[in-house]
Design a protein around this motif. Structure first.
Motif, PDB file in Angstrom:
ATOM      1  N   TRP A   1       4.098 -17.094   8.655  1.00 28.38           N
ATOM      2  CA  TRP A   1       4.493 -16.882   7.279  1.00 28.38           C
ATOM      3  C   TRP A   1       3.663 -15.756   6.657  1.00 28.38           C
ATOM      4  CZ3 TRP A   1       7.710 -16.869   3.514  1.00 28.38           C
ATOM      5  CH2 TRP A   1       7.280 -16.811   2.214  1.00 28.38           C
ATOM      6  N   LEU A   2       2.354 -15.749   6.932  1.00 30.88           N
ATOM      7  CA  LEU A   2       1.472 -14.725   6.366  1.00 30.88           C
ATOM      8  C   LEU A   2       1.869 -13.333   6.857  1.00 30.88           C
ATOM      9  CD1 LEU A   2      -0.970 -14.121   4.589  1.00 30.88           C
ATOM     10  CD2 LEU A   2      -2.405 -14.426   6.607  1.00 30.88           C
ATOM     11  N   LYS A   3       2.232 -13.230   8.136  1.00 31.75           N
ATOM     12  CA  LYS A   3       2.646 -11.932   8.670  1.00 31.75           C
ATOM     13  C   LYS A   3       3.900 -11.438   7.950  1.00 31.75           C
ATOM     14  CE  LYS A   3       3.492  -9.473  12.934  1.00 31.75           C
ATOM     15  NZ  LYS A   3       3.526  -9.505  14.377  1.00 31.75           N
ATOM     16  N   PHE A   4       4.865 -12.326   7.733  1.00 29.58           N
ATOM     17  CA  PHE A   4       6.091 -11.959   7.014  1.00 29.58           C
ATOM     18  C   PHE A   4       5.775 -11.582   5.566  1.00 29.58           C
ATOM     19  CE2 PHE A   4       9.509 -13.334   4.130  1.00 29.58           C
ATOM     20  CZ  PHE A   4      10.502 -12.450   4.530  1.00 29.58           C
ATOM     21  N   ALA A   5       4.953 -12.384   4.898  1.00 29.77           N
ATOM     22  CA  ALA A   5       4.653 -12.160   3.478  1.00 29.77           C
ATOM     23  C   ALA A   5       3.845 -10.895   3.243  1.00 29.77           C
ATOM     24  CB  ALA A   5       3.923 -13.372   2.895  1.00 29.77           C
ATOM     25  N   THR A   6       3.146 -10.420   4.262  1.00 28.46           N
ATOM     26  CA  THR A   6       2.352  -9.192   4.096  1.00 28.46           C
ATOM     27  C   THR A   6       2.967  -8.006   4.822  1.00 28.46           C
ATOM     28  OG1 THR A   6       0.936  -9.756   5.979  1.00 28.46           O
ATOM     29  CG2 THR A   6       0.180 -10.465   3.788  1.00 28.46           C
ATOM     30  N   ASN A   7       4.213  -8.142   5.266  1.00 29.43           N
ATOM     31  CA  ASN A   7       4.897  -7.034   5.916  1.00 29.43           C
ATOM     32  C   ASN A   7       5.037  -5.887   4.923  1.00 29.43           C
ATOM     33  OD1 ASN A   7       7.476  -5.445   6.438  1.00 29.43           O
ATOM     34  ND2 ASN A   7       7.174  -6.487   8.390  1.00 29.43           N
ATOM     35  N   TRP A   8       4.629  -4.689   5.325  1.00 31.72           N
ATOM     36  CA  TRP A   8       4.619  -3.564   4.384  1.00 31.72           C
ATOM     37  C   TRP A   8       6.015  -3.222   3.890  1.00 31.72           C
ATOM     38  CZ3 TRP A   8       7.132   0.954   5.592  1.00 31.72           C
ATOM     39  CH2 TRP A   8       7.427   1.167   6.930  1.00 31.72           C
ATOM     40  N   LEU A   9       7.041  -3.400   4.727  1.00 36.99           N
ATOM     41  CA  LEU A   9       8.404  -3.104   4.268  1.00 36.99           C
ATOM     42  C   LEU A   9       8.820  -4.067   3.159  1.00 36.99           C
ATOM     43  CD1 LEU A   9      10.293  -2.318   7.587  1.00 36.99           C
ATOM     44  CD2 LEU A   9       9.958  -0.779   5.661  1.00 36.99           C
TER      45      LEU A   9
ATOM     46  N   ILE B   1      -6.367  10.884   3.445  1.00 33.73           N
ATOM     47  CA  ILE B   1      -6.679  11.975   4.370  1.00 33.73           C
ATOM     48  C   ILE B   1      -7.972  11.633   5.105  1.00 33.73           C
ATOM     49  CG2 ILE B   1      -7.355  14.404   4.531  1.00 33.73           C
ATOM     50  CD1 ILE B   1      -5.462  14.908   2.119  1.00 33.73           C
ATOM     51  N   VAL B   2      -8.900  11.014   4.383  1.00 35.51           N
ATOM     52  CA  VAL B   2     -10.179  10.623   4.979  1.00 35.51           C
ATOM     53  C   VAL B   2     -10.076   9.238   5.611  1.00 35.51           C
ATOM     54  CG1 VAL B   2     -12.619  10.145   4.487  1.00 35.51           C
ATOM     55  CG2 VAL B   2     -11.450  12.020   3.322  1.00 35.51           C
ATOM     56  N   TRP B   3      -9.478   8.294   4.911  1.00 33.55           N
ATOM     57  CA  TRP B   3      -9.341   6.915   5.376  1.00 33.55           C
ATOM     58  C   TRP B   3      -7.883   6.651   5.733  1.00 33.55           C
ATOM     59  CZ3 TRP B   3     -11.973   7.422   0.492  1.00 33.55           C
ATOM     60  CH2 TRP B   3     -13.352   7.411   0.627  1.00 33.55           C
ATOM     61  N   THR B   4      -7.466   7.093   6.906  1.00 32.80           N
ATOM     62  CA  THR B   4      -6.080   6.939   7.339  1.00 32.80           C
ATOM     63  C   THR B   4      -5.802   5.474   7.650  1.00 32.80           C
ATOM     64  OG1 THR B   4      -6.111   9.151   8.288  1.00 32.80           O
ATOM     65  CG2 THR B   4      -4.348   7.682   9.011  1.00 32.80           C
ATOM     66  N   PRO B   5      -4.784   4.908   6.989  1.00 31.62           N
ATOM     67  CA  PRO B   5      -4.468   3.499   7.240  1.00 31.62           C
ATOM     68  C   PRO B   5      -3.745   3.325   8.572  1.00 31.62           C
ATOM     69  CG  PRO B   5      -3.004   4.406   5.575  1.00 31.62           C
ATOM     70  CD  PRO B   5      -3.981   5.484   5.929  1.00 31.62           C
ATOM     71  N   PRO B   6      -3.715   2.075   9.063  1.00 33.73           N
ATOM     72  CA  PRO B   6      -2.930   1.816  10.278  1.00 33.73           C
ATOM     73  C   PRO B   6      -1.445   1.985   9.984  1.00 33.73           C
ATOM     74  CG  PRO B   6      -3.757  -0.243   9.327  1.00 33.73           C
ATOM     75  CD  PRO B   6      -4.354   0.880   8.538  1.00 33.73           C
ATOM     76  N   GLU B   7      -0.666   2.145  11.038  1.00 37.77           N
ATOM     77  CA  GLU B   7       0.784   2.346  10.888  1.00 37.77           C
ATOM     78  C   GLU B   7       1.494   1.104  10.373  1.00 37.77           C
ATOM     79  OE1 GLU B   7       2.903   5.045  11.523  1.00 37.77           O
ATOM     80  OE2 GLU B   7       1.082   6.225  11.594  1.00 37.77           O
ATOM     81  N   ASP B   8       0.888  -0.064  10.512  1.00 37.89           N
ATOM     82  CA  ASP B   8       1.556  -1.304  10.159  1.00 37.89           C
ATOM     83  C   ASP B   8       0.547  -2.269   9.545  1.00 37.89           C
ATOM     84  OD1 ASP B   8       3.731  -2.959   9.953  1.00 37.89           O
ATOM     85  OD2 ASP B   8       3.782  -3.529  12.061  1.00 37.89           O
ATOM     86  N   GLY B   9       1.050  -3.252   8.827  1.00 41.95           N
ATOM     87  CA  GLY B   9       0.200  -4.311   8.300  1.00 41.95           C
ATOM     88  C   GLY B   9      -0.166  -4.118   6.839  1.00 41.95           C
ATOM     89  N   PRO B  10      -0.919  -5.086   6.303  1.00 44.99           N
ATOM     90  CA  PRO B  10      -1.248  -5.071   4.874  1.00 44.99           C
ATOM     91  C   PRO B  10      -2.097  -3.871   4.442  1.00 44.99           C
ATOM     92  CG  PRO B  10      -2.219  -6.990   5.972  1.00 44.99           C
ATOM     93  CD  PRO B  10      -1.384  -6.282   6.971  1.00 44.99           C
ATOM     94  N   MET B  11      -2.945  -3.355   5.342  1.00 46.34           N
ATOM     95  CA  MET B  11      -3.759  -2.187   4.964  1.00 46.34           C
ATOM     96  C   MET B  11      -2.891  -0.953   4.759  1.00 46.34           C
ATOM     97  SD  MET B  11      -6.732  -3.139   4.377  1.00 46.34           S
ATOM     98  CE  MET B  11      -7.541  -1.577   4.184  1.00 46.34           C
TER      99      MET B  11
ATOM    100  N   PHE C   1       0.085  -1.022   3.433  1.00 48.11           N
ATOM    101  CA  PHE C   1       0.602  -1.174   2.072  1.00 48.11           C
ATOM    102  C   PHE C   1      -0.490  -0.883   1.041  1.00 48.11           C
ATOM    103  CE2 PHE C   1       1.339  -3.682  -1.771  1.00 48.11           C
ATOM    104  CZ  PHE C   1       2.527  -3.100  -2.191  1.00 48.11           C
ATOM    105  N   LEU C   2      -1.682  -1.388   1.285  1.00 48.17           N
ATOM    106  CA  LEU C   2      -2.768  -1.188   0.328  1.00 48.17           C
ATOM    107  C   LEU C   2      -3.116   0.291   0.168  1.00 48.17           C
ATOM    108  CD1 LEU C   2      -4.867  -2.589  -1.494  1.00 48.17           C
ATOM    109  CD2 LEU C   2      -6.405  -2.560   0.466  1.00 48.17           C
ATOM    110  N   LEU C   3      -3.229   1.026   1.275  1.00 48.25           N
ATOM    111  CA  LEU C   3      -3.693   2.409   1.206  1.00 48.25           C
ATOM    112  C   LEU C   3      -2.591   3.438   1.001  1.00 48.25           C
ATOM    113  CD1 LEU C   3      -6.463   2.256   3.943  1.00 48.25           C
ATOM    114  CD2 LEU C   3      -6.755   2.205   1.468  1.00 48.25           C
ATOM    115  N   TRP C   4      -1.362   3.141   1.436  1.00 47.88           N
ATOM    116  CA  TRP C   4      -0.247   4.069   1.207  1.00 47.88           C
ATOM    117  C   TRP C   4       0.749   3.497   0.209  1.00 47.88           C
ATOM    118  CZ3 TRP C   4       0.555   5.450   7.022  1.00 47.88           C
ATOM    119  CH2 TRP C   4      -0.107   6.652   7.312  1.00 47.88           C
ATOM    120  N   GLY C   5       1.056   2.210   0.339  1.00 50.64           N
ATOM    121  CA  GLY C   5       2.072   1.600  -0.513  1.00 50.64           C
ATOM    122  C   GLY C   5       1.680   1.540  -1.978  1.00 50.64           C
TER     123      GLY C   5
END
Length: 171
Positions: free
Chosen positions: A1-9, A49-59, A61-65
């Motif tokens: 459930w947590l993975k679904f609820a924090t899906n960046w999409l 540019i300095v702190w590139t977020p991962p391609e997936d996951g809550p980070m 969303f936090l850093l790009w979203g």
């Protein structure tokens, strides 16, 4: 459930829903708040540019979203003066659904083209900007050559069909 609820999409989508709800129920933001959100969102994206977020996951969303949400929220409250920029914004808005649909095909295609041209030597964020522009242009092409003509054809057929006299039932 947590993975679904924090899906960046899902989070991106829900943020868009929240912005639409705010604008439709509470109205636009005052210019000072819009400008502050625009600045904060822009600085947030520059920081990646300095702190590139991962391609997936809550980070992601936090850093790009979140910065993107701030920018979209700010821009949704800014009135563009009539002119070329306003016309361009309306044009891209009209094509936005095609841009969204075509990205699934255009992004991998353009990524392969860029990779074959040696784009791995370009900084990641610059690649993102280039890919975004290429995918957007491809989506606009899809709108211009497919969605817009099909929409016109459908509207014309529907108008023609609705304007035809119909016999009354039971008579």
């Amino acid at each position: 459930w947590l993975k679904f609820a924090t899906n960046w999409l899902l989070l991106d989508f829900l943020a868009g829903v929240a912005i639409a709800w705010w604008i439709s129920t509470r109205g636009k933001l005052v210019p000072e708040v819009s400008h502050l959100l625009l600045l904060a969102g822009g600085l947030g994206l520059v920081a990646t540019i300095v702190w590139t977020p991962p391609e997936d996951g809550p980070m992601r969303f936090l850093l790009w979203g979140v910065p993107a949400v701030l920018i979209v929220f700010a821009l949704s409250s800014i009135n563009l003066p009539e002119g070329k920029l306003s016309s361009l914004a309306c044009f891209v808005g009209d094509a936005s659904y095609s841009i969204y649909l075509f990205q699934f095909f255009a992004l991998p295609l353009w990524a392969r083209v860029m990779w074959s041209l040696g784009a791995e030597s370009i900084p990641f964020d610059v690649n993102v900007v280039i890919l975004t522009a290429l995918v957007t242009i491809t989506g606009i092409g899809g709108w211009f050559f497919i969605e817009h003509p099909l929409g016109k054809l459908t509207r014309n057929l529907l108008r023609s069909w609705l304007s035809q006299p119909r016999p009354l039932a039971g008579g």
